[in-house]
Design a protein around this motif. Structure first.
Motif, PDB file in Angstrom:
ATOM      1  N   GLY A  45      39.445  23.195  53.631  1.00  0.00           N
ATOM      2  CA  GLY A  45      40.159  24.462  53.673  1.00  0.00           C
ATOM      3  C   GLY A  45      39.567  25.553  52.817  1.00  0.00           C
ATOM      4  O   GLY A  45      40.060  26.684  52.816  1.00  0.00           O
ATOM      5  N   THR A  46      38.520  25.254  52.056  1.00  0.00           N
ATOM      6  CA  THR A  46      37.867  26.281  51.254  1.00  0.00           C
ATOM      7  C   THR A  46      37.610  27.498  52.140  1.00  0.00           C
ATOM      8  O   THR A  46      37.146  27.359  53.274  1.00  0.00           O
ATOM      9  CB  THR A  46      36.563  25.745  50.650  1.00  0.00           C
ATOM     10  OG1 THR A  46      36.893  24.761  49.656  1.00  0.00           O
ATOM     11  CG2 THR A  46      35.730  26.833  50.015  1.00  0.00           C
ATOM     12  N   ALA A  47      37.945  28.686  51.616  1.00  0.00           N
ATOM     13  CA  ALA A  47      37.844  29.916  52.403  1.00  0.00           C
ATOM     14  C   ALA A  47      36.895  30.901  51.740  1.00  0.00           C
ATOM     15  O   ALA A  47      36.975  31.119  50.529  1.00  0.00           O
ATOM     16  CB  ALA A  47      39.224  30.548  52.555  1.00  0.00           C
ATOM     17  N   TYR A  48      36.011  31.479  52.542  1.00  0.00           N
ATOM     18  CA  TYR A  48      35.064  32.497  52.088  1.00  0.00           C
ATOM     19  C   TYR A  48      35.545  33.840  52.618  1.00  0.00           C
ATOM     20  O   TYR A  48      35.837  33.976  53.808  1.00  0.00           O
ATOM     21  CB  TYR A  48      33.659  32.174  52.594  1.00  0.00           C
ATOM     22  CG  TYR A  48      33.212  30.808  52.135  1.00  0.00           C
ATOM     23  CD1 TYR A  48      32.653  30.632  50.881  1.00  0.00           C
ATOM     24  CD2 TYR A  48      33.397  29.692  52.945  1.00  0.00           C
ATOM     25  CE1 TYR A  48      32.273  29.370  50.440  1.00  0.00           C
ATOM     26  CE2 TYR A  48      33.013  28.435  52.512  1.00  0.00           C
ATOM     27  CZ  TYR A  48      32.462  28.276  51.261  1.00  0.00           C
ATOM     28  OH  TYR A  48      32.095  27.029  50.828  1.00  0.00           O
ATOM     29  N   VAL A  66      31.773  34.567  38.989  1.00  0.00           N
ATOM     30  CA  VAL A  66      32.542  33.911  37.934  1.00  0.00           C
ATOM     31  C   VAL A  66      33.819  33.322  38.523  1.00  0.00           C
ATOM     32  O   VAL A  66      34.296  33.765  39.566  1.00  0.00           O
ATOM     33  CB  VAL A  66      32.909  34.866  36.779  1.00  0.00           C
ATOM     34  CG1 VAL A  66      31.669  35.393  36.077  1.00  0.00           C
ATOM     35  CG2 VAL A  66      33.765  36.013  37.263  1.00  0.00           C
ATOM     36  N   VAL A  67      34.363  32.328  37.830  1.00  0.00           N
ATOM     37  CA  VAL A  67      35.666  31.781  38.201  1.00  0.00           C
ATOM     38  C   VAL A  67      36.718  32.751  37.663  1.00  0.00           C
ATOM     39  O   VAL A  67      36.813  32.980  36.465  1.00  0.00           O
ATOM     40  CB  VAL A  67      35.881  30.361  37.624  1.00  0.00           C
ATOM     41  CG1 VAL A  67      37.294  29.875  37.910  1.00  0.00           C
ATOM     42  CG2 VAL A  67      34.859  29.391  38.195  1.00  0.00           C
ATOM     43  N   ALA A  68      37.499  33.313  38.557  1.00  0.00           N
ATOM     44  CA  ALA A  68      38.524  34.279  38.176  1.00  0.00           C
ATOM     45  C   ALA A  68      39.841  33.604  37.845  1.00  0.00           C
ATOM     46  O   ALA A  68      40.623  34.107  37.050  1.00  0.00           O
ATOM     47  CB  ALA A  68      38.734  35.280  39.302  1.00  0.00           C
ATOM     48  N   ALA A  69      40.083  32.460  38.476  1.00  0.00           N
ATOM     49  CA  ALA A  69      41.328  31.722  38.261  1.00  0.00           C
ATOM     50  C   ALA A  69      41.113  30.284  38.680  1.00  0.00           C
ATOM     51  O   ALA A  69      40.302  30.003  39.565  1.00  0.00           O
ATOM     52  CB  ALA A  69      42.461  32.339  39.062  1.00  0.00           C
ATOM     53  N   PHE A  87      36.977  32.419  43.055  1.00  0.00           N
ATOM     54  CA  PHE A  87      35.743  33.025  42.559  1.00  0.00           C
ATOM     55  C   PHE A  87      35.714  34.515  42.873  1.00  0.00           C
ATOM     56  O   PHE A  87      36.235  34.950  43.903  1.00  0.00           O
ATOM     57  CB  PHE A  87      34.522  32.378  43.213  1.00  0.00           C
ATOM     58  CG  PHE A  87      34.255  30.987  42.744  1.00  0.00           C
ATOM     59  CD1 PHE A  87      33.400  30.746  41.679  1.00  0.00           C
ATOM     60  CD2 PHE A  87      34.843  29.898  43.373  1.00  0.00           C
ATOM     61  CE1 PHE A  87      33.141  29.461  41.241  1.00  0.00           C
ATOM     62  CE2 PHE A  87      34.591  28.604  42.947  1.00  0.00           C
ATOM     63  CZ  PHE A  87      33.736  28.386  41.878  1.00  0.00           C
ATOM     64  N   MET A  88      35.072  35.264  41.980  1.00  0.00           N
ATOM     65  CA  MET A  88      34.814  36.669  42.268  1.00  0.00           C
ATOM     66  C   MET A  88      33.352  36.958  41.974  1.00  0.00           C
ATOM     67  O   MET A  88      32.730  36.320  41.135  1.00  0.00           O
ATOM     68  CB  MET A  88      35.731  37.586  41.463  1.00  0.00           C
ATOM     69  CG  MET A  88      35.551  37.570  39.997  1.00  0.00           C
ATOM     70  SD  MET A  88      36.705  38.770  39.259  1.00  0.00           S
ATOM     71  CE  MET A  88      36.436  38.417  37.543  1.00  0.00           C
ATOM     72  N   TYR A  92      35.025  41.386  42.690  1.00  0.00           N
ATOM     73  CA  TYR A  92      35.725  41.262  43.965  1.00  0.00           C
ATOM     74  C   TYR A  92      35.918  39.797  44.324  1.00  0.00           C
ATOM     75  O   TYR A  92      35.011  38.978  44.151  1.00  0.00           O
ATOM     76  CB  TYR A  92      34.936  41.952  45.079  1.00  0.00           C
ATOM     77  CG  TYR A  92      34.831  43.440  44.907  1.00  0.00           C
ATOM     78  CD1 TYR A  92      35.911  44.262  45.227  1.00  0.00           C
ATOM     79  CD2 TYR A  92      33.672  44.028  44.418  1.00  0.00           C
ATOM     80  CE1 TYR A  92      35.815  45.642  45.061  1.00  0.00           C
ATOM     81  CE2 TYR A  92      33.576  45.402  44.251  1.00  0.00           C
ATOM     82  CZ  TYR A  92      34.651  46.199  44.568  1.00  0.00           C
ATOM     83  OH  TYR A  92      34.567  47.557  44.406  1.00  0.00           O
ATOM     84  N   LEU A  93      37.115  39.465  44.853  1.00  0.00           N
ATOM     85  CA  LEU A  93      37.359  38.100  45.313  1.00  0.00           C
ATOM     86  C   LEU A  93      36.326  37.723  46.361  1.00  0.00           C
ATOM     87  O   LEU A  93      36.064  38.493  47.292  1.00  0.00           O
ATOM     88  CB  LEU A  93      38.761  37.984  45.918  1.00  0.00           C
ATOM     89  CG  LEU A  93      39.905  37.870  44.926  1.00  0.00           C
ATOM     90  CD1 LEU A  93      41.242  38.095  45.618  1.00  0.00           C
ATOM     91  CD2 LEU A  93      39.872  36.514  44.234  1.00  0.00           C
TER      92      LEU A  93
END
Length: 120
Positions: A45-48, A66-69, A87-88, A92-93
């Motif tokens: 389910g990973t979404a780009y 970077v990892v944003a959350a 990730f952003m 930007y996400l």
């Protein structure tokens, strides 16, 4: 638009971008402008994401990716089968990833909706 995002993506983004930090607030403002460009082919389910950066400001962040959350997944039985990372790139996400730490429990973005335990 957020309405076009799948429910698993919308729910998990809401759960992991839940702090009062200025970065999370800026990223939440981006969600209505996101669309899913692709999904991981393994079924996790990973979404780009695709985002029209002209419509929204970037979060203040270091350049690059970077990892944003992040949030740990904890099942009802107390097992920790994985985590979710948002990730952003350049503020930007860019993608939402689900990671499995277990061969015994199937970890997907849809399942993550029920197991999320945000990190402090």
């Amino acid at each position: 638009m957020a309405e076009s995002l799948p429910a698993d993506v919308t729910d998990v983004l809401a759960a992991v971008l839940n702090t009062d930090s200025p970065v999370h607030a800026a990223l939440r403002r981006q969600v209505p402008h996101l669309s899913v460009r692709a999904r991981c082919t393994c079924g996790c389910g990973t979404a780009y994401f695709e985002l029209d950066t002209a419509k929204v400001a970037p979060a203040l962040a270091d350049p690059g990716t970077v990892v944003a959350a992040e949030a740990q997944l904890v099942t009802e039985a107390g097992e920790c089968p994985g985590e979710v990372l948002a990730f952003m790139e350049g503020g930007y996400l860019s993608w939402l990833e689900v990671c499995s730490w277990s061969d015994d429990i199937e970890v997907t973005l849809a399942a993550a909706r029920h197991w999320l335990r945000p990190r402090s």
